[in-house]
Write a protein that holds these residues in place. Structure first.
Motif, PDB file in Angstrom:
ATOM      1  N   GLU A   1       0.829  -1.196   0.000  1.00 22.53           N
ATOM      2  CA  GLU A   1       0.000   0.000   0.000  1.00 22.53           C
ATOM      3  C   GLU A   1       0.874   1.261   0.000  1.00 22.53           C
ATOM      4  OE1 GLU A   1      -3.078   0.287  -0.532  1.00 22.53           O
ATOM      5  OE2 GLU A   1      -3.087   2.469  -0.196  1.00 22.53           O
ATOM      6  N   VAL A   2       1.922   1.259   0.842  1.00 23.40           N
ATOM      7  CA  VAL A   2       2.836   2.402   0.902  1.00 23.40           C
ATOM      8  C   VAL A   2       3.480   2.616  -0.463  1.00 23.40           C
ATOM      9  CG1 VAL A   2       4.978   3.268   1.907  1.00 23.40           C
ATOM     10  CG2 VAL A   2       3.287   2.116   3.349  1.00 23.40           C
ATOM     11  N   VAL A   3       3.920   1.498  -1.031  1.00 19.84           N
ATOM     12  CA  VAL A   3       4.587   1.575  -2.321  1.00 19.84           C
ATOM     13  C   VAL A   3       3.636   2.103  -3.389  1.00 19.84           C
ATOM     14  CG1 VAL A   3       5.503   0.111  -4.164  1.00 19.84           C
ATOM     15  CG2 VAL A   3       6.336  -0.155  -1.827  1.00 19.84           C
ATOM     16  N   ARG A   4       2.389   1.619  -3.339  1.00 18.56           N
ATOM     17  CA  ARG A   4       1.406   2.066  -4.321  1.00 18.56           C
ATOM     18  C   ARG A   4       1.199   3.574  -4.220  1.00 18.56           C
ATOM     19  NH1 ARG A   4      -1.357  -2.537  -4.108  1.00 18.56           N
ATOM     20  NH2 ARG A   4      -2.466  -1.924  -2.241  1.00 18.56           N
ATOM     21  N   ARG A   5       1.139   4.050  -2.955  1.00 20.89           N
ATOM     22  CA  ARG A   5       0.939   5.497  -2.773  1.00 20.89           C
ATOM     23  C   ARG A   5       2.152   6.281  -3.276  1.00 20.89           C
ATOM     24  NH1 ARG A   5      -0.759   5.718   3.328  1.00 20.89           N
ATOM     25  NH2 ARG A   5      -1.785   3.694   3.378  1.00 20.89           N
ATOM     26  N   ILE A   6       3.332   5.761  -3.009  1.00 20.84           N
ATOM     27  CA  ILE A   6       4.540   6.413  -3.524  1.00 20.84           C
ATOM     28  C   ILE A   6       4.492   6.462  -5.048  1.00 20.84           C
ATOM     29  CG2 ILE A   6       6.990   5.974  -3.978  1.00 20.84           C
ATOM     30  CD1 ILE A   6       6.960   7.208  -1.450  1.00 20.84           C
ATOM     31  N   TYR A   7       4.112   5.320  -5.637  1.00 18.69           N
ATOM     32  CA  TYR A   7       4.080   5.247  -7.091  1.00 18.69           C
ATOM     33  C   TYR A   7       3.122   6.285  -7.656  1.00 18.69           C
ATOM     34  CZ  TYR A   7       6.535   0.727  -6.927  1.00 18.69           C
ATOM     35  OH  TYR A   7       7.440  -0.264  -6.728  1.00 18.69           O
ATOM     36  N   THR A   8       1.942   6.441  -7.013  1.00 20.21           N
ATOM     37  CA  THR A   8       0.985   7.392  -7.565  1.00 20.21           C
ATOM     38  C   THR A   8       1.434   8.832  -7.327  1.00 20.21           C
ATOM     39  OG1 THR A   8      -0.306   7.060  -5.557  1.00 20.21           O
ATOM     40  CG2 THR A   8      -1.088   5.945  -7.533  1.00 20.21           C
ATOM     41  N   THR A   9       2.087   9.101  -6.180  1.00 18.91           N
ATOM     42  CA  THR A   9       2.517  10.485  -5.959  1.00 18.91           C
ATOM     43  C   THR A   9       3.727  10.838  -6.821  1.00 18.91           C
ATOM     44  OG1 THR A   9       3.862   9.791  -4.080  1.00 18.91           O
ATOM     45  CG2 THR A   9       1.696  10.683  -3.579  1.00 18.91           C
ATOM     46  N   SER A  10       4.615   9.855  -7.043  1.00 18.91           N
ATOM     47  CA  SER A  10       5.806  10.191  -7.819  1.00 18.91           C
ATOM     48  C   SER A  10       5.544  10.085  -9.310  1.00 18.91           C
ATOM     49  CB  SER A  10       6.970   9.267  -7.448  1.00 18.91           C
ATOM     50  OG  SER A  10       6.723   7.965  -7.946  1.00 18.91           O
ATOM     51  N   GLY A  11       4.517   9.261  -9.677  1.00 24.09           N
ATOM     52  CA  GLY A  11       4.239   9.050 -11.096  1.00 24.09           C
ATOM     53  C   GLY A  11       3.673  10.306 -11.682  1.00 24.09           C
TER      54      GLY A  11
END
Lengths: 319, 277
Positions: A309-319
């Motif tokens: 979940e953390v990674v997914r959020r990082i991916y969406t914020t950095s993407g």
């Protein structure tokens, strides 16, 4: 020679690895990655499955050659100086064992000490200390194949530390372990770091590993570095709050206004409610006490954010 | 930082490490007595079954490929002895894909020892002692029945055949290990060289047509392990591409196999790491 002091534990510069696949497009597992790890750091290396974590570790340890860019580990070229490097790093792969499954555990330690050229006096002292710290005394005479998963993982960690490496790389060290085994292993690693200044690099799917062991987090996405910073920074970026789930006596109004929480929703007309909170702002017991003032709590659970979940959020914020 | 390693140099240290790995393998197998005994019995039976095959053939024909039954016994004994000894020490090398799948190769990378050295010492198959025993008994019988005189030539050839022949066939196992880094399902292909070579070694070279004989003499030099030494020991004439004088080139044949083995291993490792090649 790449620049930088020889003290740097890991120095990765535009590191890239492309896998050529028959009948499919080339796969870029690691894509121009650059980072450094200094002595004494404890770094969590996280990302989705297939994001490039294992490939990076294999390049750091000399198992895989980079397609381009460079990796230096303990100031050495992992491909050309693999054997020298092997004396200075300890590696634990959660999924592959470096123990001899058909021998008593003690013999695996003895063989590894011999492989690393330790004198028998030094080997005996280190093995005794590791055995003591990891509480493995009774298991030493058992064949490795009869150990429980928790016992085996502790043995794997001890095996990787027999030669006192200055850098320890752990690939999913707590996967599949029960709560007690996890806690024990983490405490050992914390002590090891404090007492010997050991540098840690670990991949994990467990947010608890990161929170308790690491002061720096690298998040990798499709072979690229998506985040490099402190755990607090990661929390600030995506939030790593807990969720308290309470089962109440009966249908209850939404629990708005509990201090330092956010109401996330309810089920069954308010019998089960979810409250998010950040452990930096409040404690689980304070939240629970505030809830108990309004309704009778029959049951409760606390959800930690999972790393996906953390990674997914990082991916969406950095993407 | 104080040097806590043993006084001996790195090379001596590596030998000590390999020795302790090998000793542990012996202990592990000897530790399970019942399964060890049944394994030995099984390989004795395999050896006897192959011996029966030789007997059946020569029950039907007095000579085959220029050999009578007694001469064929000597070829059988040497071929079996060298192959079983090579198999005992290095037979596990042809299971390289299993090592790759189980991640054992990756673990080898994490130790300060050579990869090939670790693969070679990672196992010993003590159950092959059963087959070695059969071969040694047949060898003794063959030497008696052929009335071999203990001259420097016969005894020298015998010793060379056993030692260098084992080394040669061991090299075959290592060569196919290197190949299997490329070949996804390379086990069958690998066995064609190892077990195929061992089978060819048991025959008189003269039973093969010329191209096959040349292949098993100069490419996969299986004929050097048993047939050519037998010609020297028994003073037999041999034939085209099977001259008894060739037998003394056995060390060269063994060196050739190991050269190929080290090259395939080197390219195999480079392929595994993806560093070109």
């Amino acid at each position: 020679m790449t620049e930088g002091s020889s003290d740097t534990m890991v120095e990765v510069t535009r590191l890239t690895r492309v896998f050529r696949r028959r009948g499919a497009d080339d796969l870029t597992a690691v894509d121009g990655m650059t980072f450094r790890i200094e002595p004494g750091e404890a770094v969590g290396y996280i990302g989705a499955n297939g994001a490039g974590k294992s490939t990076t570790i294999k390049m750091l340890t000399g198992i895989l050659a980079p397609t381009s860019g460079s990796a230096r580990t303990c100031g050495l070229d992992p491909m050309r100086e693999r054997r020298r490097l092997a004396r200075r790093i300890g590696v634990v792969f959660g999924q592959r064992s470096q123990l001899w499954w058909d021998l008593p555990l003690r013999e695996s330690f003895d063989i590894l000490a011999s492989i690393h050229g330790l004198s028998s006096a030094v080997a005996a002292r280190r093995i005794a200390r590791l055995t003591d710290l990891l509480d493995m005394g009774p298991t030493l005479t058992q064949p490795v194949r009869s150990l429980s998963l928790g016992q085996r993982m502790r043995a794997e960690v001890a095996a990787a530390l027999v030669h006192e490496p200055s850098l320890v790389i752990l690939d999913e060290p707590t996967i599949g372990l029960d709560v007690v085994s996890k806690a024990r292993l983490r405490e050992f690693l914390i002590d090891q770091r404090r007492d010997h200044g050991t540098t840690l690099l670990l991949t994990t799917h467990d947010m608890g590993d990161i929170e308790r062991l690491c002061d720096r987090v690298l998040v990798v996405d499709h072979g690229r570095l998506a985040f490099d910073g402190t755990l607090a920074g990661l929390a600030g970026t995506v939030g790593v709050g807990r969720v308290l789930v309470v089962d109440l006596d009966g249908p209850t109004e939404p629990l708005h206004g509990i201090p330092a929480t956010q109401w996330q929703g309810s089920e069954g007309g308010g019998i089960r409610q979810r409250l998010a909170f950040d452990p930096a702002d409040t404690t689980a017991s304070a939240v629970l006490a505030a809830v108990a003032e309004r309704a009778t709590v029959r049951d409760l659970s606390i959800e930690e954010p999972d790393i996906e979940e953390v990674v997914r959020r990082i991916y969406t914020t950095s993407g | 930082m104080a040097d806590l390693r043993t006084e001996a140099g790195p090379r001596a240290g590596a030998w000590a490490a390999y020795r302790s790995i090998l000793r542990s393998r012996v202990r592990a197998q000897a530790g399970y007595r019942v399964s060890f005994a049944t394994d030995i019995a099984a390989t004795v039976l395999t050896g006897l079954a192959e011996l029966t095959e030789v007997y059946v053939i020569f029950h039907n024909t007095p000579r085959l490929g220029g050999l009578n039954f007694d001469a064929a016994l000597l070829v059988f004994a040497l071929a079996n002895l060298t192959f079983a000894a090579a198999d005992l020490f290095l037979g596990h090398c042809d299971r390289l894909p299993t090592y790759v799948r189980e991640g054992r190769i990756d673990v080898f990378y994490l130790r300060p020892l050579s990869l090939l050295g670790q693969l070679m010492t990672s196992e010993v198959s003590l159950r092959r002692l059963g087959r070695i025993t059969v071969a040694v008994v047949v060898l003794a019988i063959a030497l008696v029945r052929n009335e071999v005189a203990p001259t420097p030539v016969t005894m020298g050839m015998l010793a060379l055949a056993i030692v260098a022949g084992t080394v040669l066939l061991g090299g075959l196992f290592v060569a196919v290990a290197g190949l299997q880094f490329w070949l996804v399902d390379g086990r069958e292909f690998a066995n064609a060289f190892t077990y195929g070579g061992a089978y060819a070694a048991q025959q008189s070279s003269l039973v093969f047509p010329d191209p096959v004989r040349i292949f098993f003499t100069f490419v996969v030099p299986a004929a050097f392990t048993a047939y050519l030494p037998t010609l020297v020991i028994l003073g037999l004439p041999g034939g085209d591409f099977a001259d008894p004088a060739l037998a003394w080139w056995l060390p060269v044949a063994a060196a050739w196999v190991w050269l190929v083995a080290l090259v395939t291993w080197r390219f195999g490792v480079r392929h595994y790491q993806g560093a070109g090649g």
